[in-house]
Scaffold this active site. Structure first.
Site, short mmCIF file in Angstrom:
data_model
loop_
_atom_site.label_atom_id
_atom_site.label_comp_id
_atom_site.label_asym_id
_atom_site.label_seq_id
_atom_site.Cartn_x
_atom_site.Cartn_y
_atom_site.Cartn_z
N ASP A 206 44.37 -25.12 -47.18
CA ASP A 206 45.31 -24.06 -46.80
C ASP A 206 46.17 -23.70 -48.00
OD1 ASP A 206 47.04 -22.33 -45.15
OD2 ASP A 206 46.09 -23.36 -43.49
N HIS A 276 44.65 -17.92 -46.33
CA HIS A 276 45.10 -19.32 -46.39
C HIS A 276 44.39 -20.07 -47.52
CE1 HIS A 276 47.69 -19.34 -42.84
NE2 HIS A 276 46.77 -18.62 -42.20
N GLU A 340 44.58 -14.82 -39.85
CA GLU A 340 45.74 -14.41 -40.63
C GLU A 340 45.39 -14.07 -42.08
OE1 GLU A 340 49.15 -16.90 -38.24
OE2 GLU A 340 48.09 -17.98 -39.81
C1 ACM Z 1 46.36 -20.31 -36.38
O1 ACM Z 1 47.21 -20.90 -35.71
N1 ACM Z 1 46.71 -19.55 -37.41
C2 ACM Z 1 44.96 -20.40 -36.06
#
Ligand code: ACM
Ligand code: ZN
Length: 552
Positions: A206, A276, A340
């Protein structure tokens, strides 16, 4: 004569009182077995004279027997030796069974993970179609034992049977936001095993740190695995300035995968892409649209810098990383994230725009060209993994990514995306933020709680959730493969805090995973919970004690 009568009475009283005090097994465990049928006849006494038999030459059953012996000793102090018995590779002959515990394969059983425990005066048999099913039976026997040193346990004669409602029963652990040692990951696997679960979704990469050693790109862990400090609280302007990080070597990962496999838990690694990805970008800035420089992030949230998918080099990088990930994780699924991913950099990036043109990608009424570019990228990854015999799981953002129906969707922004995905023919794992994000508070009374993400997912909310929406058509229900809770670790820094966030909520989750909805009963569950908590206490695990007594 009178004196004799008194002596006899005394002896009878002593015997009866001793028997009443004999520590006794209780099969009403968590998750509750489907059937617990008492059998008339004498009960069985478990002592250190009993053996644990397993079919000779079956290594999984040998490991099952060793774990059962370990559990019995941990809970009661009774040491039972394990013993290979020769009958067939799956069975143990009747003479050997007498007076002992026997682990037996029954190829004719229906469910791969179901189990049957038969206790009679002649002994205990734990039967299942597979060693995995027997392992779940072992957990039930373990949980049924009284906690505390004793020379014997009275096992009431019984037939206990169950099979899980869902084949996918998982928990997730984020080891990027905070890094946890191998011992903690194994401990987490132990928690899953006790609760009858079979999947660990391991979030390994991440913005805040890359945690898996990749031999072809060593800077990923050496550079991308470390940040220069961490914000205090919920993205406050104060940064602790303490260098923080770590990663798992490939050797450690293999060891963890083996440890999980011995407990019939498949690890699903997540390499989150194309967003991420700051951990990777800090190590290899050429993989981003601007070329950097980038830093491993010391804040929480969603970052605009993501992989540049206009560059062929990025695609090669992803394939190379996945090659090594596939070597490390033998399971069918690789989780490729997909959540995201802001597209602001792609809008400005000549290479990403060129890719859009070259691939003939066009905005449509639902999606921008950049959103469809993520679809193109995801499809490339899906195809690559599919050529190698693997399948992808991705967060529910993948639904907008043109992936084909072999992609399994993990529904996190509520349960609705999961139902939509099932309608479109995707397999689905339900892990909606509400109520299955275990990084959320477990009470509305948060003042004396460890800092959490926010929200309020109480034990009861978890228990009351049904992963299969009432209006999902019958022929689509098979697509709901299972259910999972997620533990993101922005605010979770150590093992006791992991434990506090997940226990006892994972006990409630276990009942969702195993029980049919009509068999669920919250007050009955609450009545069974204290014994499970005795086991938590025995192992010195931290848990939220208030959840046992308060509905807060
Ligand atoms: C997430 O909680 N962004 C999958
Ligand atoms: Zn780009």
């Amino acid at each position: 004569m009178k004196r004799l009568a008194i002596i006899v009475m005394l002896i009878v009283t002593i015997v009866v009182t001793t028997m009443a005090q004999e520590p006794t097994a209780d099969y009403r465990v968590v998750p509750l077995p489907e059937r617990i049928d008492g059998i008339k006849g004498a009960d069985f006494r478990l002592t250190n004279q009993c053996f644990i038999n397993y079919p000779a030459g079956n290594r999984e059953m040998e490991s099952n027997a060793a774990l059962l012996s370990q559990y019995i000793e941990e809970l009661t102090g009774i040491h039972m030796s394990t013993r290979p018995c020769r009958d067939t590779k799956s069975s143990v002959n009747q003479a050997d069974r007498n007076g002992n515990i026997s682990l037996l394969i029954d190829a004719k059983a229906d469910n791969n993970e179901g189990y049957c425990i038969l206790v009679t005066s002649r002994g205990i048999e734990i039967t299942g179609k597979t060693p995995a099913g027997i392992f779940h039976g072992i957990q039930v026997l373990r949980q049924s034992l009284p906690v505390g040193k004793t020379p014997l346990v009275l096992m009431p004669a019984v037939q206990v049977e169950s099979s899980p409602r869902f084949p996918y029963r998982g928990m997730h652990l984020d080891c990027s936001r905070h890094f946890f040692p191998v011992s903690t990951v194994k401990h987490y696997i132990d928690l899953l095993a006790l609760h009858g679960m079979n999947r660990l979704h391991w979030h390994l990469t991440d913005d805040q740190g890359w945690r898996v050693e990749i031999k072809k790109y060593l800077r990923l862990s050496e550079v991308g695995g470390w940040r220069n400090g961490t914000t205090l609280g919920h993205n406050s302007p104060v940064n602790d300035g303490i260098r923080y990080g770590g990663y798992y070597t490939q050797e450690e990962i293999r060891d963890i995968v083996r440890y999980a496999a011995q407990r019939y838990i498949t690890i699903i690694p997540e390499i989150d892409m194309p967003g991420h990805m700051l951990g990777a970008l800090a190590a290899y800035p050429e993989l981003g649209c601007t070329g950097g420089p980038y830093e491993v992030w010391g804040m929480w949230g969603v970052h605009d810098d993501i992989l540049c998918v206009g560059k062929d080099q990025t695609l090669q990088f992803v394939k190379d990383v996945l090659d090594e990930v596939m070597q490390l994780f033998p399971g069918e699924y690789i989780h490729i994230g997909g959540d995201e991913s802001p597209r602001v950099r792609w809008q400005e990036c000549p290479r990403c725009q060129q890719r859009i043109q070259d691939m003939g990608i066009r905005a449509d009424e639902k999606q921008s060209a950049e959103a469809r570019l993520q679809g193109w990228f995801t499809t490339q990854v899906q195809q690559y993994l599919s050529e190698h015999g693997r399948r992808i799981i991705g967060w529910d953002e993948l639904l907008g990514c043109d992936v084909d129906a072999t992609a399994t969707i993990m529904s996190w922004r509520g349960a609705e995306p999961g139902s939509q995905a099932a309608l479109q023919g995707h397999d689905v794992i339900m892990s909606p933020v509400d109520p299955l994000y275990f990084d959320y508070y477990q009470t509305s009374q948060t003042w004396n709680e460890p800092t959490a993400f926010g929200g309020c997912n109480t034990l009861k909310k978890v228990y009351d959730f049904d992963p299969v929406a009432a209006d999902l058509p019958a022929d689509k229900r098979k697509h709901i493969l299972g259910v999972q809770a997620n533990l993101w670790t922005e605010y979770v820094t150590c093992e006791p805090q992991i434990d506090y966030q997940v226990m006892p909520r994972m006990a409630a989750l276990a009942e969702l995973q195993w029980l049919q909805p009509e068999d669920k009963n919250y007050s009955d569950f609450k009545a069974r919970l204290p014994h499970l908590v005795e086991i938590y206490k025995l192992y010195n695990w931290t848990y939220r004690a208030k959840s046992l007594v308060l509905e807060d």
